[in-house]
Every structure is written in structure tokens, then in C-alpha cells.
Design an enzyme around this catalytic site. Structure first.
Site, PDB file in Angstrom:
ATOM      1  N   GLU A 124       0.537  -2.451  13.539  1.00 44.24           N
ATOM      2  CA  GLU A 124       0.205  -4.377  13.458  1.00 44.24           C
ATOM      3  C   GLU A 124       0.796  -4.822  14.692  1.00 44.24           C
ATOM      4  OE1 GLU A 124       1.735  -4.220   8.205  1.00 44.24           O
ATOM      5  OE2 GLU A 124       2.928  -4.166   9.464  1.00 44.24           O
TER       6      GLU A 124
ATOM      7  N   TRP B 128       0.858  -1.025   0.445  1.00 45.70           N
ATOM      8  CA  TRP B 128       0.144   0.230  -0.067  1.00 45.70           C
ATOM      9  C   TRP B 128       1.053   1.025  -0.194  1.00 45.70           C
ATOM     10  CZ3 TRP B 128      -1.545   2.757   5.377  1.00 45.70           C
ATOM     11  CH2 TRP B 128      -0.897   2.368   6.402  1.00 45.70           C
ATOM     12  N   ASP B 129       1.803   1.164   0.000  1.00 47.56           N
ATOM     13  CA  ASP B 129       2.877   2.114   0.715  1.00 47.56           C
ATOM     14  C   ASP B 129       3.284   2.650  -1.622  1.00 47.56           C
ATOM     15  OD1 ASP B 129       3.884  -0.009   1.790  1.00 47.56           O
ATOM     16  OD2 ASP B 129       6.376   0.729   2.032  1.00 47.56           O
TER      17      ASP B 129
ATOM     18  N   LYS C 114       2.605   1.080  17.025  1.00 45.00           N
ATOM     19  CA  LYS C 114       3.735   0.992  15.604  1.00 45.00           C
ATOM     20  C   LYS C 114       3.764   2.049  14.706  1.00 45.00           C
ATOM     21  CE  LYS C 114       5.520  -1.904  11.693  1.00 45.00           C
ATOM     22  NZ  LYS C 114       5.066  -2.937  11.107  1.00 45.00           N
ATOM     23  N   GLN C 115       2.946   2.033  13.939  1.00 41.07           N
ATOM     24  CA  GLN C 115       3.003   3.754  13.112  1.00 41.07           C
ATOM     25  C   GLN C 115       1.053   4.368  13.289  1.00 41.07           C
ATOM     26  OE1 GLN C 115       3.203   0.194  10.554  1.00 41.07           O
ATOM     27  NE2 GLN C 115       2.262   1.553   9.618  1.00 41.07           N
TER      28      GLN C 115
END
Length: 773
Positions: free
Chosen positions: A490, A350-351, A601-602
């Protein structure tokens, strides 16, 4: 005779190269060479070469990649193939071989000139007899001819005449080594060599693709004693034994042509390409290549006045974005590391759609279309994946390669090296909405309804079908829920009602219904054709709207969004911040236990606010940014710029600048200590988005709007955008915003600092900030 246009080797002249278009390596350290190989990578989007030194010192990792060339020999999933290295140069004297790491050297210097994507090198060697030699080289991967690699290298004896053997050719000992498990694997085998016209033909072991290398060399300077071609130890080398007077230059221009295809005919194509290129000569080809790069920079460059580091770092990001995708439609997408390394198997995530595609949509929209076509051409595989999982419609793979099949590995290593199961292929389903978000970005930027009628609408309707089949109705609450998913964060797997996933699914269903209505009004015949093809009934579209209105979105009355059901019940651990204002890992939390905490995580909720920036008010953004910032460890390069964009949206320029510096400099300064595996394509795109959408204040809608927010220290920002066939330039200072119509199809209406303005070709409109009382 030395080429007059090659930069002088004198130190004083190299100092004149110190500007914000250059990335420089001074000296050589074995431990840093893979880092430089990644950031000095050259690519035209079809062919990519890591920036290895020609002599391949110990610890070097040469990488040669062709977009779309994958193989799965000895593996559970395919990976992009590290092909033979075409850059080899060996220099042999009567006292042994010269090279970094092989003998004494000093005054080593390399410069990547981003203006024309050319890598320059100067090194002085000393052999075992104490004699010194000056070596110079430059190389580029043609942006005009996707198959062409051009090198120039020269040697000059400084202490007396000498006899030297120069060897240059292709090294076919390369292997794929960048993966968390297993040893090196050679995904290709040598099929045939030709010595008369140096040509190497290899074939991938499982996919059966042919790749041919052919080259021609132009020799000058010195006295040529012998010239021959040898094949030894899987290296095909052309050898020149020459005698060179003291302080005279012996040089070679080498034109390498690399072609991949389904048949052995690629060898003939490669030989013909090398011959044609050599006949044109180094300078003509470099001039054409440089002109093409100037054309790209004319649109893509962003100038930041007042902060040289930010200016250089952002230009570095744009350089790699421009390098990552060919102007030709090769039916490929951009791997997470682009063509600078094979980490993550060279797979597409998806980047590309969320973080990189907006750059292309607003600078080179035809390239954004190529990325969307890559997904459309693999729609049947997305349908197959949804069907195998028991759902309707289409679900794109979490990791994709050439075919569009799901290629996510079943296991990986976490940050501590522990082997963990990978569930993202089945659970991280927001990829479906991510691709549609990219489609919407493209449509807003271009107004390309033709593409929507031909491809986009079909993808969108099939994605809406997937979400309609994926939700489950809660009989007690009447809400539709999406259970057992992985969100962008995640750390916690298989959660229920992840806010990012649910919101993006709801948006996707509503947008699909909106596009259906638009087509029915404007292009009814196209809608009938699409509906017949996929058997879409109006009642199904009505159901999408009904479901969308009832999808659960976990948000408290005070505006705080719960990342997923039960998140607020987890152990509340907060991060501490280092001197740069970035989080450090809380030492009291072992990585295996992180799933029981609120650590993120992000960016997850924060990314939702960054993407759907017009759908949440300032107070909601501020509250959620403050909350999740203290719990996010940014263990992904995708994360910092999202926080920065939300900070810019709430007017916190200092905080936004802090995140921008981290994102834009992440690879340039190896902040995560992993750039050697390849650059992070997503961070390049997200840094650009923070600069343009955050500090540049650009918003996409039915009308383009510009409302900049310059951070401390920035005197101005200047950039260009392609907006629905028009090329506009924005120049924002702390006092005013000027928009120029560089090339327009007619009057362009937009909003600048809240005022409606119209710009035409070569006209400039100016708006001043209103000072707060």
C-alpha cells in the site's frame, strides 16, 4: 474451604506448570499490562474479554466485545462496541483498598493455560498496617455456552483475623478509546438495573441493540456479616462484608451471563442463564468447558519436537484461532484483532479469508463455511458497491462490519502519526478475488459441492462479472488492463496493472468458467436456477475466458515480475537487516517519499507466489523472493509468513524458519510493540500456514499431497488435517513421513513424498526420503 482442584499457591507447585501449554506473567509492570491484556484475552468467538486484572489498575484497558455488536455514535463508520466490564473485583480492608497499583504487593503471577483456556492468578498484597493477604483467582469464558463467563476468586489473611468487604460486579464506565482520532466514546447507555437479582441492561446508542448482564455468586469460607447490592458511579456491585480467621480462605464463585438482542427480553434470558449456570456449579461447568477445548486441541494441535520456542509460539497462535470463532453460526466474521481489542474498529478485512480461513478449512470446516456464509449473506451489499462505482457484479467491501456495507474510514494515521487519506475502499479491489480464493480453499479441503450450488457459485459468478467489467482493453497492445488500483503493497497508491491484482482477477475469471462447466455437467438444474436468478448467459462466461487470456501480467523474460507498471523505474532503495534477519527502515527515505521508491510495505509479488504456489516454477520463485526480500520492510504482520512459505517452496529451510519465528512470535513477544491494541489474527493464521503448508509440505488439489521440509533443529512435526470428511494425522521426521487414518469414510488416496498411497481408518502408511546422491 479452598477448592481441591485449584492449583496450589505454593511456588514449588507452580513451577510444575512450566510446560509448552502455558503463557506466564511474573511480576507486574504498568507499561506492559495492555500487552498482557491482549495475549491473555479469553474468548469463545461470540464473547471476548481482554485479560485485565480484576481491580483495573491505572493504565489498564478492559475490553468486553460481543461478535457483531457495532455502533457508530459520534463516528463516520461503525466500530465494535467496548461493552461494560463484567470482571470487577474490589477488596476493602480497614486500612484501605487492596490491588495492584493501589498499594504494596509482591509475588504476583498469572498463567494462561491454553489447554483449557483458563486464566489463573496469584498475588500477595500488604495493606498500610503491614498485614499480608493472599489473593487467588481464575476465570474462563465458556466454550460450551457462548454467553457465560465464570470467575473464582478468594482472599486469605496471612497475619491474623480480619474483616474485609469484597465487591464484585459490572463496570459500565467503559468506553471505546482505541482509534487514531478523537476522544473516548461510550457507545451504550444504561437502560435499567435490578438489585435483587443483580442485572444490568444497556442499549447501544445508534444501533439500538440491547445487552443484558446478570450474575449469581456462591460464597464460601469466613463469616458473612452483610450482603447487599449497590449501584454507584455506573457500577453495579454485589458486596460481601465478611470476617475471616487467620490463614483461612474466603472464596466466591461468580456466574455471569451476557446476552445481546433486539429487545429487552435479553434481561430475562440473562437472569435465567445465570441461575441455571450457578445451579451446576463451577467445577462441572469448568469440566465441560475443558472437555470442549480438549476436543478442539485433539484436532488443531501441532507438535514440534526439537524447538520448544517454535512449539509454544505456534500453539499460542492456534489458541487464538480456536478462540476467534464460535461453533455456532452467529452470522459474523473475524475482525482483524479478533475479540481482543477494537483497533481498526473491529472491522473484517481480507485477513480473514486469505490468512485465517485455511486453518478452519482443514481443521473445523464448518467454521470456514460460517465465514463464507457471512460474505454470501451480504452479497447484495457487494452488488450495491459495485453498482455505485459503475461496475457489474459484486465487489466486497475492503472493511466490513455487521451489515456488509463499506465501512473503511476516509482518513488514518501513518506509522509516523501523520494524517493521510484512505483510498483502500475504492482502490484495493483484490478483496474480490481474496474471498473467492477462500472459497476455493474450502472447496478443495471439503469437496462441498452442496455449498457451491447453494451459495458459492453465485458469489463466484458475480465476482467474475465484476472483474469483466473492471478491466479495460488497451487498443495498442490488445491486452486487458486494470488501472488505478492499490495492491497489497500500500505504499504506492493508484497504480496500473498491479501483478497481484491482475493475476488474481485472471485466475478468478478462469475458475468461474471452470465451475460453470462443472455445474453444467454435474448439476445442470442448479446451474439453471442460479443463471435465472442472476441472469447469467453462456456467452458471458465465454467472454470471461476471453478476457482472462488477455489480462496483462507484467513479467520480464528472466522471470522477474514487475509489481506494477513503472515499478522498475522507481528509485531503487534496499533495506538492511537486523540481527534477527528482519529489515530495518532505510533512514534516508522519509515516509512521505516512500511512494517514489521500490520499497514494499508488505508481501505483494511474494504473496502472489505463496498463494498460487503450484503455478510458478522454483526458479521464478527464487528470483522474485531474492529481489523483493531486499526491498520489503514488513510493515504489516501479514507479510513475513508469505516470504517464509516461498522460501520453503524453494527448499531454503533456514530462511523459512527465520520468517516463521518472526511471524509466530510477533504477538507473543510484542515484536511490533503494538500487541496491546489486540492480537494480529492474520499473523496467527499465516504462521499456521507456514508450519503446515511450508514445513509440513501440504498441498491442496484434487488429491492431497504431503512433502515436508523440516527446518534445522526440528526433530519432527505432527499435525492433523480434515480432508474431505476424513481426519488424518501426519508425522514427519528427518527420515520418514507417516500418515495415519484417524477417522475415515473409506480408503483415502493421497500423495506422500511423490508416491501414491492409500490410508484407511487406523492404518498407517510410511514413506522414507530418498537420499540425494
Amino acid at each position: 474451604m479452598r477448592m481441591s482442584w485449584l492449583p496450589s499457591t505454593k511456588k514449588s507447585s507452580r513451577e510444575s506448570w512450566e510446560d509448552n501449554w502455558l503463557i506466564r506473567e511474573v511480576g507486574w509492570e504498568e507499561a506492559k499490562q495492555r500487552f498482557y491484556e491482549a495475549i491473555f484475552a479469553l474468548s469463545n468467538g461470540y464473547l471476548g474479554l481482554r485479560g485485565s486484572l480484576e481491580e483495573i489498575p491505572r493504565g489498564s484497558y478492559p475490553g468486553t466485545y460481543i461478535a457483531g455488536v457495532y455502533d457508530d455514535y459520534g463516528l463516520e463508520v461503525p466500530e465494535i462496541v467496548n461493552l461494560p466490564n463484567p470482571l470487577m473485583v474490589e477488596i476493602e480492608t480497614d486500612a484501605g483498598r487492596l490491588g495492584v497499583g493501589k498499594g504494596e504487593f509482591f509475588d504476583h503471577d498469572r498463567i494462561l493455560d491454553m489447554r483449557n483456556a483458563t486464566l489463573w492468578r496469584w498475588t500477595t498484597f500488604r495493606d498500610e498496617k503491614g498485614r499480608s493477604y493472599r489473593y487467588e483467582s481464575c476465570r474462563f469464558v465458556s466454550m460450551v455456552d457462548p454467553h457465560l463467563v465464570v470467575q473464582h476468586f478468594s482472599i486469605r489473611p496471612l497475619d491474623g483475623p480480619c474483616e474485609i468487604e469484597l465487591r464484585t460486579g459490572v463496570d459500565a464506565t467503559t468506553k471505546n478509546e482505541m482509534r487514531p482520532f478523537g476522544g473516548p466514546i461510550a457507545h451504550y447507555e444504561i437502560a435499567k438495573i435490578w438489585k435483587k437479582r443483580p442485572t444490568l441492561l444497556v442499549r447501544t446508542k445508534r444501533t439500538g441493540l440491547w445487552i443484558a448482564y446478570s450474575w449469581l455468586c456462591r460464597f464460601s469460607g469466613g463469616r458473612l456479616l452483610e450482603r447487599c447490592t449497590v449501584f454507584k458511579d455506573k457500577k453495579l456491585l454485589e458486596c460481601f462484608r465478611v470476617k475471616i480467621p487467620k490463614d483461612k480462605v474466603c472464596s466466591i464463585d461468580r456466574f455471569s451471563y451476557i446476552v445481546a438482542g433486539p429487545s429487552r427480553k435479553v434481561a430475562r434470558m440473562a437472569r435465567r442463564g445465570a441461575q441455571t449456570s450457578a445451579s451446576r456449579g463451577f467445577r462441572e461447568i469448568h469440566d465441560l468447558h475443558s472437555r470442549k477445548w480438549r476436543e478442539k486441541w485433539e484436532v488443531a494441535n501441532v507438535e514440534i519436537e526439537g524447538d520448544k520456542q517454535c512449539d509454544l509460539a505456534l500453539r499460542f497462535c492456534i489458541y487464538h484461532l480456536c478462540s476467534a470463532l464460535s461453533d455456532r453460526d452467529f452470522d459474523v466474521s473475524i475482525p482483524a484483532k479478533a475479540l481482543t481489542g477494537e483497533w481498526y474498529g473491529g472491522h473484517v478485512f481480507w485477513d480473514t479469508e486469505i490468512f485465517m480461513l485455511p486453518f478452519y478449512a482443514l481443521t473445523f470446516p464448518h467454521l470456514a463455511k460460517h465465514l463464507l456464509l457471512y460474505r454470501y449473506r451480504r452479497l447484495d451489499e457487494a452488488r450495491n458497491k459495485a453498482r455505485r462505482m459503475g461496475y457489474a457484479g459484486a465487489l466486497f467491501p475492503w472493511e466490513s462490519a455487521q451489515t456488509g456495507e463499506e465501512v473503511t474510514p476516509r482518513r488514518w494515521r501513518d506509522f509516523n502519526g501523520r494524517v493521510v487519506k484512505v483510498l483502500t475502499a475504492d482502490r484495493e479491489q483484490h478483496i474480490a478475488s481474496d474471498v473467492m480464493y477462500a472459497l476455493r480453499t474450502y472447496l478443495l479441503a471439503t469437496g462441498d459441492w452442496k455449498f457451491m450450488r447453494q451459495a458459492g457459485a453465485e458469489m463466484l459468478f458475480e465476482t467474475a462479472r465484476f472483474w469483466a467489467s473492471r478491466v479495460r482493453r488497451n487498443r495498442k497492445t490488445g491486452e486487458y488492463e486494470i488501472r488505478g488500483v492499490i495492491g497489497p503493497n500500500e505504499f504506492q497508491e493508484c497504480v496500473d496493472n498491479n501483478a497481484f491484482t491482475n493475476y488474481s482477477a485472471r485466475w478468478c475469471l478462469r475458475w468461474a468458467a471452470e465451475i460453470y462447466r462443472e455445474l453444467s455437467l454435474k448439476y445442470p438444474s442448479d446451474l439453471r436456477r442460479i443463471s435465472r436468478k442472476i441472469r447469467l448467459d453462456p456467452s458471458e462466461v465465454e467472454n470471461w475466458v476471453n478476457i482472462a487470456g488477455k489480462i496483462r501480467f507484467p513479467q520480464r523474460p528472466d522471470g522477474l515480475i514487475e509489481e506494477f507498471d513503472g515499478y522498475f523505474g522507481l528509485k531503487d532503495v534496499q533495506v538492511k537487516f537486523d540481527r534477527q534477519g528482519m529489515p530495518t527502515w532505510p533512514g534516508e527515505v522519509p515516509l512521505p517519499e516512500v511512494r517514489h521508491t521500490r520499497l514494499v510495505k508488505q508481501a505483494d509479488v511474494v504473496l502472489l507466489l505463496a498463494l498460487f504456489r503450484d503455478e510458478f516454477d522454483k526458479a521464478t520463485k527464487a528470483k522474485n523472493l531474492d529481489f523483493y526480500e531486499r526491498r520489503c520492510v514488513h510493515k504489516s504482520s501479514l507479510s513475513p509468513a508469505a516470504h517464509g512459505l516461498v522460501a520453503a517452496d524453494i527448499g531454503d529451510a533456514n530462511r523459512a524458519l527465520r520468517y516463521f519465528k518472526f511471524a509466530s512470535c510477533l504477538d507473543l513477544f510484542d515484536l511490533h510493540q503494538n500487541t496491546g491494541k489486540g492480537i494480529h489474527g492474520a499473523v496467527m493464521g499465516s504462521a499456521w500456514q507456514l508450519a503446515i503448508f511450508g514445513f509440513g509440505g501440504v498441498r491442496l488439489g484434487e488429491k492431497l499431497s504431503v512433502n515436508p521440509l523440516l527446518p534445522p533443529g526440528w526433530h519432527s512435526i505432527r499435525f492433523k488435517l480434515r480432508w474431505r470428511g476424513n481426519l488424518l494425522e501426519v508425522h514427519a521426521t528427518s527420515r520418514e513421513v507417516r500418515v495415519k487414518g484417524v477417522k475415515t469414510r473409506g480408503p483415502v488416496s493421497l500423495e506422500v513424498l511423490g508416491k501414491r498411497v492409500t490410508v484407511t481408518e487406523n492404518s498407517i502408511v510410511s514413506s522414507r526420503y530418498v537420499e540425494e546422491q
